[in-house]
Design a protein around this motif. Sequence first.
Motif, PDB file in Angstrom:
ATOM      1  N   LEU A  55       0.762  -1.178  -0.111  1.00 51.41           N
ATOM      2  CA  LEU A  55       0.026   0.120   0.092  1.00 51.41           C
ATOM      3  C   LEU A  55       0.778   1.190   0.021  1.00 51.41           C
ATOM      4  CD1 LEU A  55      -2.996  -0.929   2.562  1.00 51.41           C
ATOM      5  CD2 LEU A  55      -3.014  -0.554   0.157  1.00 51.41           C
ATOM      6  N   ALA A  56       1.897   1.153   0.698  1.00 50.69           N
ATOM      7  CA  ALA A  56       2.861   2.524   0.850  1.00 50.69           C
ATOM      8  C   ALA A  56       3.307   2.792  -0.649  1.00 50.69           C
ATOM      9  CB  ALA A  56       4.121   2.157   1.849  1.00 50.69           C
ATOM     10  N   VAL A  57       3.821   1.466  -1.309  1.00 44.52           N
ATOM     11  CA  VAL A  57       4.439   1.861  -2.659  1.00 44.52           C
ATOM     12  C   VAL A  57       3.335   2.290  -3.716  1.00 44.52           C
ATOM     13  CG1 VAL A  57       5.325   0.765  -4.814  1.00 44.52           C
ATOM     14  CG2 VAL A  57       6.073   0.082  -2.356  1.00 44.52           C
ATOM     15  N   LEU A  58       2.000   1.849  -3.519  1.00 43.98           N
ATOM     16  CA  LEU A  58       0.894   2.116  -4.445  1.00 43.98           C
ATOM     17  C   LEU A  58       0.443   3.527  -4.010  1.00 43.98           C
ATOM     18  CD1 LEU A  58      -1.025   0.859  -6.397  1.00 43.98           C
ATOM     19  CD2 LEU A  58      -2.662   0.404  -4.683  1.00 43.98           C
ATOM     20  N   LEU A  59       0.468   4.042  -2.837  1.00 36.52           N
ATOM     21  CA  LEU A  59       0.058   5.125  -2.616  1.00 36.52           C
ATOM     22  C   LEU A  59       1.207   6.298  -3.117  1.00 36.52           C
ATOM     23  CD1 LEU A  59      -1.624   4.784   0.739  1.00 36.52           C
ATOM     24  CD2 LEU A  59      -2.681   5.305  -1.444  1.00 36.52           C
ATOM     25  N   ALA A  64       4.222  10.617  -7.123  1.00 42.33           N
ATOM     26  CA  ALA A  64       5.228  10.541  -7.900  1.00 42.33           C
ATOM     27  C   ALA A  64       4.931  11.232  -9.209  1.00 42.33           C
ATOM     28  CB  ALA A  64       5.715   9.196  -8.366  1.00 42.33           C
ATOM     29  N   THR A  65       3.585  11.347  -9.283  1.00 39.77           N
ATOM     30  CA  THR A  65       3.068  12.096 -10.778  1.00 39.77           C
ATOM     31  C   THR A  65       3.392  13.534 -10.538  1.00 39.77           C
ATOM     32  OG1 THR A  65       1.270  10.624 -10.746  1.00 39.77           O
ATOM     33  CG2 THR A  65       0.774  12.744 -11.682  1.00 39.77           C
ATOM     34  N   VAL A 451      11.320   5.161  -3.975  1.00 34.39           N
ATOM     35  CA  VAL A 451      12.114   5.575  -4.715  1.00 34.39           C
ATOM     36  C   VAL A 451      12.079   5.067  -6.338  1.00 34.39           C
ATOM     37  CG1 VAL A 451      14.731   6.100  -5.414  1.00 34.39           C
ATOM     38  CG2 VAL A 451      14.141   6.107  -3.172  1.00 34.39           C
ATOM     39  N   ALA A 452      12.036   3.938  -6.432  1.00 31.17           N
ATOM     40  CA  ALA A 452      11.841   3.257  -7.845  1.00 31.17           C
ATOM     41  C   ALA A 452      10.454   3.729  -8.659  1.00 31.17           C
ATOM     42  CB  ALA A 452      11.748   1.928  -7.870  1.00 31.17           C
ATOM     43  N   VAL A 453       9.575   4.087  -7.702  1.00 33.49           N
ATOM     44  CA  VAL A 453       8.155   4.502  -8.245  1.00 33.49           C
ATOM     45  C   VAL A 453       8.557   5.834  -8.855  1.00 33.49           C
ATOM     46  CG1 VAL A 453       5.944   5.357  -7.838  1.00 33.49           C
ATOM     47  CG2 VAL A 453       6.837   3.158  -6.941  1.00 33.49           C
ATOM     48  N   PHE A 454       9.106   6.706  -7.954  1.00 34.79           N
ATOM     49  CA  PHE A 454       9.346   8.090  -8.291  1.00 34.79           C
ATOM     50  C   PHE A 454      10.015   8.391  -9.414  1.00 34.79           C
ATOM     51  CE2 PHE A 454       7.491   9.303  -4.585  1.00 34.79           C
ATOM     52  CZ  PHE A 454       7.393  10.663  -4.495  1.00 34.79           C
ATOM     53  N   LEU A 478       3.624  -4.130 -10.358  1.00 39.87           N
ATOM     54  CA  LEU A 478       4.997  -5.085 -10.504  1.00 39.87           C
ATOM     55  C   LEU A 478       5.659  -4.754  -9.228  1.00 39.87           C
ATOM     56  CD1 LEU A 478       6.358  -7.305 -12.001  1.00 39.87           C
ATOM     57  CD2 LEU A 478       7.573  -5.426 -13.025  1.00 39.87           C
ATOM     58  N   MET A 479       5.961  -3.495  -9.059  1.00 38.60           N
ATOM     59  CA  MET A 479       6.807  -3.261  -7.894  1.00 38.60           C
ATOM     60  C   MET A 479       6.336  -3.576  -6.619  1.00 38.60           C
ATOM     61  SD  MET A 479       8.278   0.502  -9.027  1.00 38.60           S
ATOM     62  CE  MET A 479       9.409   0.543 -10.625  1.00 38.60           C
ATOM     63  N   VAL A 480       4.723  -3.442  -6.502  1.00 35.18           N
ATOM     64  CA  VAL A 480       4.284  -3.740  -5.209  1.00 35.18           C
ATOM     65  C   VAL A 480       4.184  -5.414  -5.343  1.00 35.18           C
ATOM     66  CG1 VAL A 480       1.783  -4.309  -4.484  1.00 35.18           C
ATOM     67  CG2 VAL A 480       2.475  -2.040  -5.524  1.00 35.18           C
TER      68      VAL A 480
END
Length: 497
Positions: A55-59, A64-65, A451-454, A478-480
């Motif tokens: 959830l932290a990565v998803l949020l 990041a947008t 960091v990867a999502v950003f 995928l990262m999730v």
Amino acid sequence: MIFETIPAVRRKGLVLITACTAALVLPGAAAAHAVQGIDYRFPLPVWLYGLAAGLAVLLSAPAATFARRTSGTRLSGDLYRPFRGLRLGWVGITLASLLLVDVVIAGLFGPAEFLENPATVVIWVDFWVGLGIVSALIGNVWDFVSPLNAAGRFLDRLLTRRGTTALPYPQRLGLWPATVSLLVWSWMELVWRQGKEPRTLVLILLAYAALQLVAMAAYGAETWLARGELFTVVARTLARFAPVELYVRGPAGECRAGRCVEEERRGCPSCWLDAAPEDRGVRLRPFGAGVRREAPLGDGGGTFVLALLATVVYDGFSQTNQYLRVQGYFVDRSLWLATHQAFLNTVLMAIVVAVFALAFLAVVALVSRLEGASVGDAAKRYAPTLIPIAAVYFISHYFLYLIYAGQFTYAAVFDPLGREWVPDVTSPWKGVPGALVWYIQVGLIVWGHVVAVFEAHRVSALGAPRRAALAQAPLVLLMVGYTFTGLWVLGQVLAAP
């Protein structure tokens, strides 16, 4: 047992939120590798940790947008100026060369025990684990202290003075030589038992060094170091996550590695070493900024990052009771596999690597269609964004192993022949609390994925924030999945030694 098993503690929502918050605001802490004999049991059920991390990565995707693009990167001033007159590189090369001599002598004539021979302790613990952790948390140090790199560059200069022309490096090879070497090295570490035998390990090391020197003589030292020398490629790849950045001021000469295209050469040790001392610079940048600020990885670079990530995950999984159950499923159905478990483990490792790689390729194919780009272009742009994930997995998996096994280095190095010249370590320090290990592992892994999502957003081919977020939704998912997989592996009960 290295640590006493800590009883499970039941906590509710507040503790879960606190754990996730701490994971995001305390990113700089170190974590641990599942050392054989430690029984990790999370204070909460592992699925709650995985859900919270996911959830932290998803949020983080909506945040990041609106992240700034490359031009918004904050950089420090030059840190190299006070050290220009020092010969720190030659000091490091000299010390590393002396240690290498110690390792070779011990490997050929020293004791056979893993923790008593510097060939095994230094190579598998201090060098391999330390290389990854230092490269990810500080920067690329290996390029400047490696005896092999120094010998290759010396050979390159010698051949150039004699008028010898290097062969053109086949573009299609890219980083595939380093990728193959990584898989073989990981197989030696995780599957092949003889890889822990000092004499065998040293003979392989000497053969590897000879092969690398031949390749550097054929293609040019800088060209081969950037693509074929395993440990240099590992250091340079993980250093893209690190906060220390090398750069060259003013007009730079030709990049001998053939990788840099920008006028200010960033993250290129070849250009940095070729530049005059007054043109060299070192500065700080945010963690992960090197993913987009340095030259592209090149052909095969994405597979190299995925192989690094997958082999570390396999290492953790192979030590668990769940892995023994998977092994048992195949052994029960094949008497041949029961007597050839090395083959079975090789196949299982290959499956893990293939699953990670195929999942990434499938997601990139979908993202490329949403962006209207080719699959190859999308893969090259997004592959470096997996480096933060690979870096934090490497750190969280191996750090405790380095703390524990690294305590045997001193006695092994100063007594390479096992003659009792220095006292052996009989009571290594075991004071890292199990709960601290768990929480720091969660923090590191979540931080790396955020960091990867950003960085994935910053390299997007789409300018509109909403379109970019929609196109990258499969990549975020995928990262999730990588987040949950990594934490699930860390949360499994270890098999008995």
